[in-house]
Design an enzyme around this catalytic site. Structure first.
Site, PDB file in Angstrom:
ATOM      1  N   LYS A 166       0.826  -1.117   0.060  1.00 24.74           N
ATOM      2  CA  LYS A 166       0.088   0.183  -0.029  1.00 24.74           C
ATOM      3  C   LYS A 166       0.858   1.249   0.012  1.00 24.74           C
ATOM      4  O   LYS A 166       1.017   2.003   1.065  1.00 24.74           O
ATOM      5  CB  LYS A 166      -0.837  -0.141   1.147  1.00 24.74           C
ATOM      6  CG  LYS A 166      -2.216   0.653   1.121  1.00 24.74           C
ATOM      7  CD  LYS A 166      -3.308   0.258   2.091  1.00 24.74           C
ATOM      8  CE  LYS A 166      -4.272   1.279   2.497  1.00 24.74           C
ATOM      9  NZ  LYS A 166      -5.057   1.302   1.348  1.00 24.74           N
TER      10      LYS A 166
HETATM   11  N1  PPE Z   1      -7.707  -1.640  -2.788  1.00 29.57           N
HETATM   12  C1  PPE Z   1      -7.055  -0.368  -2.726  1.00 29.57           C
HETATM   13  C2  PPE Z   1      -6.439   0.204  -3.876  1.00 29.57           C
HETATM   14  C3  PPE Z   1      -7.271   0.173  -1.651  1.00 29.57           C
HETATM   15  O1  PPE Z   1      -6.795   1.245  -1.295  1.00 29.57           O
HETATM   16  C4  PPE Z   1      -8.193  -0.551  -0.571  1.00 29.57           C
HETATM   17  C5  PPE Z   1      -8.189   0.101   0.894  1.00 29.57           C
HETATM   18  C6  PPE Z   1      -8.585  -1.797  -0.762  1.00 29.57           C
HETATM   19  C7  PPE Z   1      -8.293  -2.281  -1.947  1.00 29.57           C
HETATM   20  C8  PPE Z   1      -9.118  -2.445   0.401  1.00 29.57           C
HETATM   21  O2  PPE Z   1      -8.341  -3.041   1.328  1.00 29.57           O
HETATM   22  P1  PPE Z   1      -8.815  -3.027   2.820  1.00 29.57           P
HETATM   23  O3  PPE Z   1      -9.008  -1.784   3.458  1.00 29.57           O
HETATM   24  O4  PPE Z   1      -7.687  -4.097   3.632  1.00 29.57           O
HETATM   25  O5  PPE Z   1      -9.980  -4.310   2.527  1.00 29.57           O
HETATM   26  N2  PPE Z   1      -8.131   1.702   0.826  1.00 29.57           N
HETATM   27  C9  PPE Z   1      -8.139   2.596   2.270  1.00 29.57           C
HETATM   28  C10 PPE Z   1      -7.963   3.746   1.759  1.00 29.57           C
HETATM   29  C11 PPE Z   1      -9.058   4.748   1.450  1.00 29.57           C
HETATM   30  C12 PPE Z   1      -8.477   6.281   1.367  1.00 29.57           C
HETATM   31  O6  PPE Z   1      -9.525   6.941   0.709  1.00 29.57           O
HETATM   32  O7  PPE Z   1      -7.681   6.736   2.038  1.00 29.57           O
HETATM   33  C13 PPE Z   1      -9.265   2.243   3.004  1.00 29.57           C
HETATM   34  O8  PPE Z   1     -10.411   1.621   2.657  1.00 29.57           O
HETATM   35  O9  PPE Z   1      -9.269   2.298   4.134  1.00 29.57           O
END
Ligand code: PPE
Length: 313
Positions: A166
């Protein structure tokens, strides 16, 4: 319903920065910090929920901290704090800021020192921020589903982006995609990979349902391995719903009975329209709705099977 207006973050009391609790206004980064120039660093997003018994719990803290450590390993940047210290940091921030529900944002980044891409000896700075964040795609979207559009920006090729990390700088791709579709009046962007397969949304993993079977892109493709994605797969399988982790095409999205997005910020958000085509009947379907209920039960400590997903504070 147009796309969400994005509200400014309301300052809270305290931020944890490099081992110290710092007043919100003083938690600043110098302009010479390497991360600001090149985006080299990583972050996480974690939710704190009020549980049914009136306490509060951090949802899936351990896998989030593990992914942060993984991200830093991929970047080859030293991580001065381990999972135990970061757990403690999260607890302190929650305690100081006195909120029952919040969003936690751990970050680790290359701090001031040398500039240039080859700088290897700058200190790693680590922070845990916290703020209040409501429904990421709006309460209406949670209830009735959101409108999505495939972006013209593809997701990073797996050899270009470190998609399992990330990484801060990689989010330029997500922002380009999101802004593009937002300006066209949509709520969320869906990204294809460079071969044309569906990957995920700008900040959420994506699932489709057809004839009672669920499909989502595999971790070996260009997706962030979402922790909500993993939780949701477990919940679906417990309900005897088959889940395949395999590549699928754009037109499969168009003929899906249901589409939903998963993420820490977005939780389980139904999609009611993709590229001007209604998804199913144009409203959240039964599997999406059941999953939303099960997810809420889990995060609020009402699912005895998944108490181990919670770190009570
Ligand atoms: N894909 C991406 C690209 C992504 O950034 C997230 C989380 C996910 C999938 C889902 O991952 P998880 O949270 O582990 O289920 N994105 C984070 C950031 C959002 C933001 O705008 O800042 C979040 O959902 O917290």
């Amino acid at each position: 319903m147009g796309p969400m207006a994005h509200q400014d973050i309301e300052p809270l009391e305290t931020i944890w920065h490099n081992g110290r609790l710092v007043p919100w206004k003083e938690a600043t980064v110098h302009l010479i910090a390497h991360v600001l120039h090149y985006g080299y660093g990583a972050f996480e997003g974690i939710r704190l929920y009020e549980t049914a018994d009136g306490r509060s719990a951090i949802f899936r803290l351990e896998p989030h901290l593990r992914r942060l450590a993984d991200s830093m390993k991929i970047l080859q940047v030293s991580m001065p704090y381990g999972a135990e210290e970061l757990t403690q940091a999260c607890r302190e921030v929650i305690q100081r800021n006195q909120r029952k529900e919040a969003y936690l944002r751990p970050m680790a980044y290359v701090g001031p020192g040398a500039l240039g891409f080859g700088a290897m000896d700058n200190p790693t700075h680590v922070a845990v921020l916290m703020w209040e964040w409501g429904a990421y795609l709006g309460a209406e979207g949670m209830k009735h589903g959101i409108r999505a559009k495939i972006s013209s920006f593809p997701r990073h090729h797996i050899g270009v982006g470190m998609v399992k990390a990330k990484v801060i700088g990689q989010y330029v791709n997500a922002i380009l995609a999101k802004r593009e579709v937002q300006l066209l009046g949509f709520d969320e962007a869906i990204l294809l990979d460079v071969d044309g397969y569906v990957t995920e949304a700008s900040g959420q993993n994506l699932f489709i349902v057809r004839d009672g079977a669920v499909k989502t892109a595999p971790c070996s493709s260009s997706i962030l391995p979402g922790i909500t994605r993993a939780s949701v797969i477990e919940l679906l399988r417990e309900d005897q719903i088959p889940v395949a982790e395999e590549r699928f095409t754009r037109d499969e999205l168009y003929i899906a009975d249901e589409v939903f997005l998963t993420g820490t910020a977005s939780e389980v958000t139904p999609v009611r329209e993709v590229d001007h085509r209604p998804v199913g009947k144009g409203e959240p379907g039964p599997i999406s709705q059941r999953l939303q209920e099960r997810y809420v039960a889990a995060v609020r400590g009402r699912d005895p099977k998944h108490r181990d997903w919670l770190t009570y504070v």
